[in-house]
Design a protein around this motif. Structure first.
Motif, PDB file in Angstrom:
ATOM      1  N   THR A   1     -22.032  45.008 -62.348  1.00 12.53           N
ATOM      2  CA  THR A   1     -22.197  44.380 -63.661  1.00 12.53           C
ATOM      3  C   THR A   1     -21.323  45.094 -64.687  1.00 12.53           C
ATOM      4  OG1 THR A   1     -23.961  45.851 -64.410  1.00 12.53           O
ATOM      5  CG2 THR A   1     -24.603  43.955 -63.073  1.00 12.53           C
ATOM      6  N   ASN A   2     -21.008  44.380 -65.743  1.00 13.02           N
ATOM      7  CA  ASN A   2     -20.386  45.004 -66.913  1.00 13.02           C
ATOM      8  C   ASN A   2     -21.409  45.239 -68.007  1.00 13.02           C
ATOM      9  OD1 ASN A   2     -17.620  45.371 -66.254  1.00 13.02           O
ATOM     10  ND2 ASN A   2     -17.289  43.160 -66.423  1.00 13.02           N
ATOM     11  N   TRP A   3     -22.410  44.356 -68.056  1.00 18.10           N
ATOM     12  CA  TRP A   3     -23.358  44.450 -69.156  1.00 18.10           C
ATOM     13  C   TRP A   3     -24.169  45.740 -69.117  1.00 18.10           C
ATOM     14  CZ3 TRP A   3     -28.403  45.160 -68.102  1.00 18.10           C
ATOM     15  CH2 TRP A   3     -28.923  44.709 -66.878  1.00 18.10           C
ATOM     16  N   ALA A   4     -24.424  46.283 -67.914  1.00 16.88           N
ATOM     17  CA  ALA A   4     -25.213  47.512 -67.820  1.00 16.88           C
ATOM     18  C   ALA A   4     -24.489  48.661 -68.511  1.00 16.88           C
ATOM     19  CB  ALA A   4     -25.491  47.853 -66.363  1.00 16.88           C
ATOM     20  N   HIS A   5     -23.211  48.826 -68.209  1.00 20.11           N
ATOM     21  CA  HIS A   5     -22.445  49.903 -68.828  1.00 20.11           C
ATOM     22  C   HIS A   5     -22.279  49.670 -70.332  1.00 20.11           C
ATOM     23  CE1 HIS A   5     -21.160  49.882 -64.556  1.00 20.11           C
ATOM     24  NE2 HIS A   5     -21.242  51.185 -64.699  1.00 20.11           N
ATOM     25  N   GLU A   6     -21.933  48.448 -70.680  1.00 20.33           N
ATOM     26  CA  GLU A   6     -21.655  48.166 -72.089  1.00 20.33           C
ATOM     27  C   GLU A   6     -22.921  48.284 -72.935  1.00 20.33           C
ATOM     28  OE1 GLU A   6     -19.182  44.909 -74.758  1.00 20.33           O
ATOM     29  OE2 GLU A   6     -19.777  44.403 -72.707  1.00 20.33           O
ATOM     30  N   SER A   7     -24.028  47.799 -72.424  1.00 22.45           N
ATOM     31  CA  SER A   7     -25.265  47.842 -73.205  1.00 22.45           C
ATOM     32  C   SER A   7     -25.706  49.269 -73.469  1.00 22.45           C
ATOM     33  CB  SER A   7     -26.376  47.075 -72.471  1.00 22.45           C
ATOM     34  OG  SER A   7     -26.696  47.709 -71.236  1.00 22.45           O
TER      35      SER A   7
ATOM     36  N   ALA B   1     -29.647  53.039 -62.742  1.00 19.34           N
ATOM     37  CA  ALA B   1     -30.138  52.949 -61.362  1.00 19.34           C
ATOM     38  C   ALA B   1     -30.037  51.509 -60.863  1.00 19.34           C
ATOM     39  CB  ALA B   1     -31.581  53.452 -61.279  1.00 19.34           C
ATOM     40  N   TYR B   2     -30.360  50.548 -61.725  1.00 18.61           N
ATOM     41  CA  TYR B   2     -30.246  49.122 -61.390  1.00 18.61           C
ATOM     42  C   TYR B   2     -28.798  48.754 -61.092  1.00 18.61           C
ATOM     43  CZ  TYR B   2     -30.022  44.066 -62.319  1.00 18.61           C
ATOM     44  OH  TYR B   2     -29.780  42.718 -62.238  1.00 18.61           O
ATOM     45  N   GLU B   3     -27.877  49.243 -61.903  1.00 20.69           N
ATOM     46  CA  GLU B   3     -26.450  48.918 -61.725  1.00 20.69           C
ATOM     47  C   GLU B   3     -25.923  49.441 -60.389  1.00 20.69           C
ATOM     48  OE1 GLU B   3     -22.269  48.871 -61.628  1.00 20.69           O
ATOM     49  OE2 GLU B   3     -23.739  47.507 -62.517  1.00 20.69           O
ATOM     50  N   VAL B   4     -26.223  50.696 -60.072  1.00 19.93           N
ATOM     51  CA  VAL B   4     -25.720  51.276 -58.822  1.00 19.93           C
ATOM     52  C   VAL B   4     -26.361  50.580 -57.615  1.00 19.93           C
ATOM     53  CG1 VAL B   4     -25.606  53.381 -57.436  1.00 19.93           C
ATOM     54  CG2 VAL B   4     -25.172  53.480 -59.899  1.00 19.93           C
TER      55      VAL B   4
ATOM     56  N   ASN C   1     -17.533  37.069 -86.548  1.00 24.32           N
ATOM     57  CA  ASN C   1     -18.264  36.955 -85.288  1.00 24.32           C
ATOM     58  C   ASN C   1     -17.551  37.684 -84.150  1.00 24.32           C
ATOM     59  OD1 ASN C   1     -20.410  35.310 -86.334  1.00 24.32           O
ATOM     60  ND2 ASN C   1     -18.967  33.602 -86.373  1.00 24.32           N
ATOM     61  N   GLU C   2     -17.122  38.898 -84.411  1.00 28.90           N
ATOM     62  CA  GLU C   2     -16.419  39.699 -83.412  1.00 28.90           C
ATOM     63  C   GLU C   2     -17.347  40.006 -82.246  1.00 28.90           C
ATOM     64  OE1 GLU C   2     -14.087  44.003 -83.180  1.00 28.90           O
ATOM     65  OE2 GLU C   2     -15.327  43.475 -84.915  1.00 28.90           O
ATOM     66  N   THR C   3     -16.862  39.818 -81.032  1.00 30.85           N
ATOM     67  CA  THR C   3     -17.647  40.096 -79.830  1.00 30.85           C
ATOM     68  C   THR C   3     -16.843  40.977 -78.886  1.00 30.85           C
ATOM     69  OG1 THR C   3     -16.825  38.129 -78.680  1.00 30.85           O
ATOM     70  CG2 THR C   3     -18.835  37.870 -79.999  1.00 30.85           C
ATOM     71  N   SER C   4     -17.539  41.528 -77.881  1.00 31.71           N
ATOM     72  CA  SER C   4     -16.857  42.353 -76.889  1.00 31.71           C
ATOM     73  C   SER C   4     -16.006  41.470 -75.978  1.00 31.71           C
ATOM     74  CB  SER C   4     -17.875  43.131 -76.058  1.00 31.71           C
ATOM     75  OG  SER C   4     -18.640  42.252 -75.262  1.00 31.71           O
ATOM     76  N   PHE C   5     -15.115  42.115 -75.226  1.00 27.13           N
ATOM     77  CA  PHE C   5     -14.160  41.377 -74.401  1.00 27.13           C
ATOM     78  C   PHE C   5     -14.662  41.134 -72.985  1.00 27.13           C
ATOM     79  CE2 PHE C   5     -11.532  43.496 -77.625  1.00 27.13           C
ATOM     80  CZ  PHE C   5     -10.890  42.386 -78.167  1.00 27.13           C
ATOM     81  N   THR C   6     -15.865  41.586 -72.651  1.00 28.63           N
ATOM     82  CA  THR C   6     -16.409  41.362 -71.305  1.00 28.63           C
ATOM     83  C   THR C   6     -17.108  40.011 -71.250  1.00 28.63           C
ATOM     84  OG1 THR C   6     -18.548  42.370 -71.798  1.00 28.63           O
ATOM     85  CG2 THR C   6     -16.766  43.845 -71.119  1.00 28.63           C
ATOM     86  N   GLU C   7     -17.550  39.648 -70.041  1.00 26.90           N
ATOM     87  CA  GLU C   7     -18.257  38.373 -69.901  1.00 26.90           C
ATOM     88  C   GLU C   7     -19.607  38.402 -70.616  1.00 26.90           C
ATOM     89  OE1 GLU C   7     -19.797  40.808 -66.432  1.00 26.90           O
ATOM     90  OE2 GLU C   7     -17.903  40.516 -67.472  1.00 26.90           O
TER      91      GLU C   7
END
Length: 732
Positions: free
Chosen positions: A104-110, A91-94, A189-195
């Motif tokens: 945001t990208n973090w909302a979907h990814e999280s 709801a926050y993202e929309v 230390n693999e991380t996701s490719f988003t910001e």
């Protein structure tokens, strides 16, 4: 004025919420129960009611099994409460995207990563609760001692799967962290490719932890199975040869498996003497096909849950055909499913269904439709079908609709002297509309596997779903008109005037607005199906609050129902992805395609052959299993064919063939749920029927509606525009 909000969720806050929120919710839930709080409504889980056989003896377990059960119970409850986070995040993202132009990208990814971790950790709890679906063709009919022996013998496939996942999951995890702490080196230390750049190693650790919890729960179950076998052997009269042979064979296979584990531990390139590693490497794809699927059918009917049948056999063939190194395929097949964004819609839609059910919406829905339609001939059956259609648009799961409407509508129809076969048939047929009417969970999984737009599938299935609902309603009205005694209208004294009908409609305003909102934002492209599911769940919480049903016990029940139902679906996907993935890797997809195309059949005959195979599979396989086994093979073949039309009717645009076949597949799956002798809807309804309703009556009640579904399938094949017209309007 710039209203952009550039907040990015800190990693420490994300992990803190996942660690601490469940503990806070546990406190409030337990306090509410201590103060006399109760759970409203029933259970909307996607599990057949009464699925577990009545063995008459419950193994007592011991101190170890009780500890393991408590660990599984706590871990399951802990991750179940994570579902409460998602509605607010989406709801926050929309809101930020459209009100503040700040997507945001973090909302979907999280949320995707959160649900991925939840899937893995929920497996043990679902096993403890009996939530993993098994095929009970022979298992249900076996004597108690033979059933216990089957449990012991087939458990080897469970342990092959879980131990392999435990070992390869640890290696997969260790490669993603710093080699200063562990011994990984490939992706330190693999991380996701988003910001957002979240580190992946906690997520990958869940492959190991989930397998460990599952292994512990499986060990507890093995102890109980052994106790049950000893008990039934003491009580058994007659020959026990078959059961003893089964247990002996299981023991031999277990011993050989331990030997192969030693082989893996001490060798790299040359196997130990008598090891079976790569022993089937020279087998051709034709023989391998017979061997893999023949073994699958045999073990399936023995009663082991589908997820562990496919997973265990997949691991066995990886080792027998390939080598021990090929076992590392396991986490690389499971992790993409864990982190698949579109699959996040499954727990969200199930959670929305559970919250609405606890809010009493489903009972009110049926009451309103009944008061409006009850005066018609067969009005109560028509009301059931209409209510089921609306319910399908709210929940998207078949078990929820069939069981809930069975609990509500069946007693009402039997009380008014409806013919049991019309009453039962209308409930089963209406309940299975959840496969077609958006937001169908089956359509989500099909879209992921076939790489088809879920939004297009939803639009494409809407007209066929409404068409089938209308055909069901017309059939029961026609039967009621021919013989009013079979489906009498509502008594005059129970009918209400138009003023009362309009007043009743006000009670349904909130859920109708919610359904319209969810489907509207999907169809208009405002939000993805996952975001729509999140918003729908947020709206369901508001509706529950409006009905004064937003209580801690209800939230607890909704979360636990969601967890078991989601775990059942996702672990089947995990197991089947290993089995089917290996088969495709060996060239199985090409082999089947060449086999069918080499038969010289026309495209429509190929389609007909697929339909027959799907109906046959649907008689005894779970819908998720059918999808994972068949769709990866069928879709590439069907996309290469040209469908010019039958009987002079227009054909299918080549660009729309995958969409068209997807909806045909969904209609076919409706038939599989009603197909005797093992269609799942038959057993869903049996679990809520009065004792005097026999399985023979339930089988007979399904036949007319199966005929209607077959007619609907034929119409969709003959008139592709039924599928392609709406997506064409929306997407061009």
């Amino acid at each position: 004025m710039n209203l952009e909000i550039n907040f990015v969720l800190p990693h420490w806050l994300y992990w803190s919420v996942l660690l601490l929120l469940p503990l806070a919710v546990m406190f409030f839930v337990d306090r509410s129960f201590r103060r006399g709080g109760t759970i409203d409504g029933g259970d909307t889980a996607e599990i057949p009611a009464g699925d577990a056989p009545d063995v008459g003896f419950q193994a007592p377990g011991n101190a170890l099994t009780r500890v393991i059960d408590r660990v599984s119970g706590f871990s399951g409850r802990y991750v179940a409460y994570w579902s409460l986070v998602a509605p607010f995040v989406f709801a926050y993202e929309v809101l930020l995207r459209y009100a503040f132009n700040s997507p945001t990208n973090w909302a979907h990814e999280s949320m995707t990563l959160m649900f991925g971790m939840q899937y893995l950790l929920a497996g043990a709890f679902a096993l403890r609760e009996g939530g993993h679906v098994r095929v009970d063709i022979l298992y249900m009919r076996a004597k108690p001692m033979n059933r216990a022996a089957l449990d012991l013998a087939t458990s080897i496939f469970f342990f092959i799967f879980t131990i392999a996942l435990l070992v390869t999951g640890w290696k997969f995890f260790s490669q993603s962290v710093s080699d200063k702490l562990f011994f990984g080196s490939s992706y330190s230390n693999e991380t996701s490719f988003t910001e957002w750049g979240i580190q992946f190693y906690p997520v990958k650790f869940m492959l190991f932890l989930g397998a460990l919890l599952l292994l512990l729960q499986g060990t507890a179950q093995l102890i109980k199975d052994f106790q049950a076998f000893r008990h039934h052997r003491r009580e058994h009269e007659g020959s026990s040869l078959f059961a003893n042979v089964l247990v002996a064979v299981g023991g031999v296979v277990a011993a050989w498996t331990l030997y192969e584990m030693v082989n893996i531990a001490v060798t790299d390139y040359e196997s130990l003497a008598f090891s079976l590693e790569a022993s089937l490497s020279s087998v051709g794809i034709g023989s391998l096909t017979l061997l893999m699927f023949g073994t699958l059918m045999v073990v399936l009917v023995a009663g082991l849950p589908l997820a562990f049948v496919t997973g265990g056999l997949g691991v066995a063939f990886l080792y027998l055909v390939g080598s021990q190194d090929m076992l590392n395929l396991m986490p690389s097949r499971i992790f993409p499913m864990m982190t698949n964004y579109q699959l996040s819609a499954i727990p969200l839609f199930i959670f929305m269904a559970s919250v609405l059910e606890k809010a009493g919406i489903i009972e009110e829905l049926f009451d309103v439709v009944y008061k409006w339609m009850g005066g018609l001939k067969a009005g109560l059956a028509i009301a059931t079908i209409i209510a089921s259609t609306l319910l399908a648009a709210m929940v998207g799961v078949i078990g929820a609709a069939v069981v809930t409407m069975g609990l509500i509508a069946l007693p009402a129809m039997l009380k008014r002297n409806y013919d049991p076969e019309i009453a039962i048939g209308s409930i089963m047929a209406g309940g299975t509309l959840g496969i077609l009417i958006p937001p169908s969970i089956l359509a989500i999984i099909y879209g992921v596997i076939a790489q088809q737009s879920v939004g297009e599938l939803y639009l494409g299935s809407l007209i066929p779903g409404l068409l089938l609902a209308g055909m069901y309603a017309f059939y029961v009205w026609f039967r009621g008109s021919l013989n009013p005694k079979m489906a009498p209208p509502m008594p005059v004294e129970d009918r209400v005037d138009m003023r009362e009908k309009l007043r009743l409609l006000r009670k349904m305003l909130a859920p109708i607005v919610l359904v319209t909102l969810v489907l509207g934002i999907i169809f208009t492209g405002i939000a993805t199906p996952v975001e729509a599911a999140g918003i729908g769940t947020f709206g369901a919480l508001i509706v529950a609050a409006m009905h004064k049903r937003l209580t801690w016990p209800n939230l607890h029940a909704a979360c636990m129902t969601t967890l078991v139902a989601t775990a059942m679906v996702m672990w089947i996907i995990f197991g089947a992805s290993i089995f089917v993935g290996f088969y495709i890797l060996q060239g199985g997809q090409t082999f089947v395609q060449e086999l069918i195309s080499g038969a010289g059949l026309s495209p429509y005959m190929v389609l007909a052959l697929m339909m027959v195979l799907l109906v046959a599979l649907g008689m005894f396989l779970d819908w998720v299993g059918i999808l994972l086994l068949a769709v990866p093979i069928f879709v590439p073949l069907i996309e290469g064919l040209t469908f010019d039309g039958l009987l002079g009717f227009p054909g299918v645009d080549p660009a729309k063939v995958s969409l068209w076949f997807g909806v045909i597949y969904l209609v076919n799956m409706q038939m599989s749920f009603l197909s005797p002798p093992f269609g799942y809807a038959l057993f869903y309804i049996k679990g809520v029927c009065p004792p005097h309703i026999t399985m023979a009556q339930i089988f007979r009640s399904s036949f007319p509606f199966l005929g209607i579904q077959a007619l609907g399938l034929l119409l969709v094949i003959l008139f592709p525009a039924l599928v392609t017209w709406l997506p064409g309007l929306a997407y061009g």
